[in-house]
Design an enzyme around this catalytic site. Structure first.
Site, short mmCIF file in Angstrom:
data_model
loop_
_atom_site.label_atom_id
_atom_site.label_comp_id
_atom_site.label_asym_id
_atom_site.label_seq_id
_atom_site.Cartn_x
_atom_site.Cartn_y
_atom_site.Cartn_z
N GLY A 1 24.76 28.24 16.59
CA GLY A 1 24.62 26.80 16.69
C GLY A 1 25.96 26.11 16.77
N GLY B 1 26.51 22.77 16.84
CA GLY B 1 26.41 21.36 16.49
C GLY B 1 27.63 20.97 15.67
CG PHE B 2 28.18 16.96 14.29
CD1 PHE B 2 29.31 16.36 14.80
CD2 PHE B 2 26.94 16.45 14.65
CE1 PHE B 2 29.22 15.26 15.65
CE2 PHE B 2 26.84 15.37 15.50
CZ PHE B 2 27.97 14.76 16.00
N GLY B 3 28.22 21.18 12.48
CA GLY B 3 28.61 22.16 11.48
C GLY B 3 29.22 23.41 12.10
CD GLU C 1 21.30 4.32 15.18
OE1 GLU C 1 22.38 4.04 14.65
OE2 GLU C 1 21.02 5.47 15.54
#
Lengths: 442, 442
Positions: free
Chosen positions: B5, B7-9, B164
């Site tokens: 993954g 993603g951000f991590g 949002e």
């Protein structure tokens, strides 16, 4: 007044009529956006965004007398004077057909699946995805023969689209991609451009064709002219007695008029285009105008080329003709003004012909091309965004951040090598960590 | 060292380890790009391009010790220490699982079809297409009841994504779209936000929830709290004893951990997340780190929230832990630093909490939000392009040129009214041509 198709021709016709107060205009298109097709190959090669080269038809045609309808035109019934669309019928007084061209795979419709062409945004995104996925697959592939096949790209047809696609793709393999991969060297990718005729860009003077071929070869494109393709499948392309093993084939060869005009039941030329009158009407149908790539128009005995400026001129002409007719003014025959045409070969160089007489090549040709394209794009945001992306790509020599595979393509990946080999596999070909530092695998 | 993954991590873990010379890192992801999820709703509402908020993983992770593999992880076998992917196996010494969250439709998997969520670029493009297509269909629709249905939009779940999305969508119907249509007034569109809990943004202090609700209502969003949805289908949404007829439902409610961690066979919490140790390892598996939205981590007895900054901090922490371990240094427990979180309500205003103590709302909150998001985007081109698009949208009050329906959606259009009515149909509601000029249909 019904206009079918909001390409370059249809849009100009609608705009010209948008200023007339005694006309009501309905524009029918199966997409909600006008597409700036000449830059489509840059979406396919990850330089521009889809939105940079398209504009919603509704936002372009805001005249009060103009309505836009998202619908697919199926046929025309000229006797009842109705346009038949998916889900209904639209009566017309005058009709403008501006439905453009589609691919022609000659007598091989099955090639459409394996050799996609480049006409819509979906096509461009699909080609971008295929090309990027091929490199991902090559990186995973352990069999060198299959790896080579993934890294071979064949473009069929060396008209402007094929030439531009081949140049941009080869540039990308040499300048944008190499740093991204560990096991493959993308600079070894083969980009092959096949053309059945004896030279590339056969609509241009011979001198420019030769310049284009030289420049393509400098960019490492393998140009093969006189190459008549006889077979395409998921494994490769056959021409003459040669076969190129490839998983990625793109089609820029045959073009045929969109099939809608067949329902008019008027004489068509070999490419399926309507042989229009000097006023751009279909033979025998004074209230049906045919413009752009579906029209086989002539000017001074020469065919009008199937390019954007010609379609725009035809669109404006039809708009004016209708206004003249309503005002009781005499209608004029269409006259084509050849302002020129250009094909980009690579970063900062192009070939082209200005006003049908000045031959240009290299950076000056590219500058004219770039200026004209920026000027004709629709809207401030699109112009600013294209300039930003061109500037970025130019100064970073093929910046890497538009390389987007939106879809989930993992199913198309080849199997990994056996677990003991992958991914700690054959030490990466390039670049090695410095030898002075020990690199035990953690 | 295998990271699943990007993603951000996962990206932060890989970057932190990219500076270590005694580690070899393999990053596995099923997409070729890192996605900046907090701005995904702006792709869905036609403000940003997909490429603006994503970066190819290969171009972000260019450290020599790092390899990227496009593959879908299927399961983990912690005893054999292999990661099983589609098409092969990858052995690991240490494993970092950072596969993020997916939607949870509670016990109604069939809702996924009619109420798409917003996690990937494909989701965002699909929602953009659905919303724009609904207005096209409303414009074509002749039955007022069905037209109303097309012009009703329901968003389920009033967490940050739902809020949002609702705000941006309602803004668009009031400011970007009205000029585009002739038969419908897009300002009459209903945007309904349903939330099962008693207030919106329930993770925020009550004061901010109330401010957010007030601001949403100023933007004409109908906010319904305490509304437990019991049915969704192609025709509408049922909650309590109410039914809203709509063709367009979006899901921002349930979130569940990605299913990969189930194969670890360790205790999970109700959302399917791994209850990690203070060092962020899975219980009983010292060589398997779990971070980001798949980890149920705690700090000072409070759960670490499932937001991007927390995932990034966990990623960096794991990277440092592994470096510490290799260097024989003592390993530290994870400490979460709450820098804050923000939710945008509309053009130029947001609500948020800075460093877990300063409550902000309105323009100041929006400015902090915008600054932080620009700063955390990856790459110069993305930052420049987002600023260009924000500036354009802001100054044109919802500029109209990103309204792109890429796919061919004509099949989804309703039938036209009978030919005599359409398209010369009921005179366009607005805007009329000036009465002084005669407007005979040509």
């Amino acid at each position: 007044m019904v206009i079918v198709g909001a390409g370059f021709g249809g849009l100009q016709a609608a705009k010209t009529l948008g200023r007339a107060h005694n006309v009501r205009v309905t524009v029918v298109d199966r997409y909600n956006h006008h597409l700036f097709q000449p830059l489509l190959y840059q979406v396919a090669t990850a330089v521009l965004n889809p939105a940079d080269i398209s504009a919603p038809i509704r936002s372009v045609l805001h005249a009060r007398n103009t309505e836009v309808l998202l619908a697919e035109a199926k046929s025309v019934d000229p006797r009842r004077k109705v346009l038949i669309v998916e889900g209904g019928e639209i009566p017309y007084d005058s009709l403008v057909l501006a439905t453009g061209a589609t691919h022609s795979y000659f007598k091989h419709p099955e090639w459409a699946q394996v050799a996609p062409g480049l006409k819509t945004l979906e096509d461009a995104v699909r080609i971008r995805e295929r090309v990027l996925t091929a490199f991902e697959a090559a990186e995973r592939e352990s069999d060198p023969v299959r790896q080579r096949q993934w890294m071979t790209f064949v473009i069929i047809g060396a008209g402007p689209t094929g030439v531009e696609l081949a140049g941009a793709l080869s540039y990308m393999t040499r300048h944008g991609l190499p740093k991204d991969f560990r096991r493959i060297d993308t600079r070894e990718a083969r980009v092959v451009l096949l053309e059945g005729l004896p030279r590339v860009l056969s609509a241009y003077p011979e001198e420019l064709s030769e310049a284009a071929k030289r420049d393509l070869e400098k960019l490492h494109v393998e140009v093969r002219t006189g190459a008549l393709v006889t077979g395409i499948d998921g494994e490769g392309v056959t021409f003459g007695d040669e076969h190129i093993a490839t998983r990625t084939v793109m089609w820029g060869a045959g073009v045929a008029a969109s099939p809608l005009v067949r329902s008019l039941d008027v004489p068509l030329d070999r490419a399926g285009r309507v042989k229009v009158s000097p006023r751009l009407t279909a033979p025998g149908l004074d209230d049906v105008y045919v413009i752009g790539d579906v029209a086989a128009a002539e000017h001074d005995g020469k065919p009008v080329p199937g390019i954007a400026p010609a379609a725009m001129q035809m669109g404006r002409h039809v708009g004016k003709t209708i206004r003249d007719r309503l005002a009781g003014r005499p209608m004029k025959a269409f006259r084509y003004h050849d302002k020129g045409s250009f094909a980009v070969i690579g970063r900062g160089y192009a070939v082209g012909l200005l006003y049908d007489k000045w031959r240009m090549k290299g950076l000056p040709a590219w500058l004219v091309w770039a200026g004209v394209h920026i000027a004709y794009l629709i809207g401030f945001r699109n112009r600013a965004s294209v300039m930003l992306n061109w500037g970025y790509t130019f100064f970073t020599k093929g910046g890497r951040d538009m390389r987007l595979i939106t879809g989930n393509v993992v199913k198309r990946m080849p199997a990994l090598a056996s677990p003991t080999q992958a991914p700690a596999l054959p030490a990466p070909a390039r670049p090695e960590p410095p030898a002075s530092r020990p690199a035990p695998v953690h």
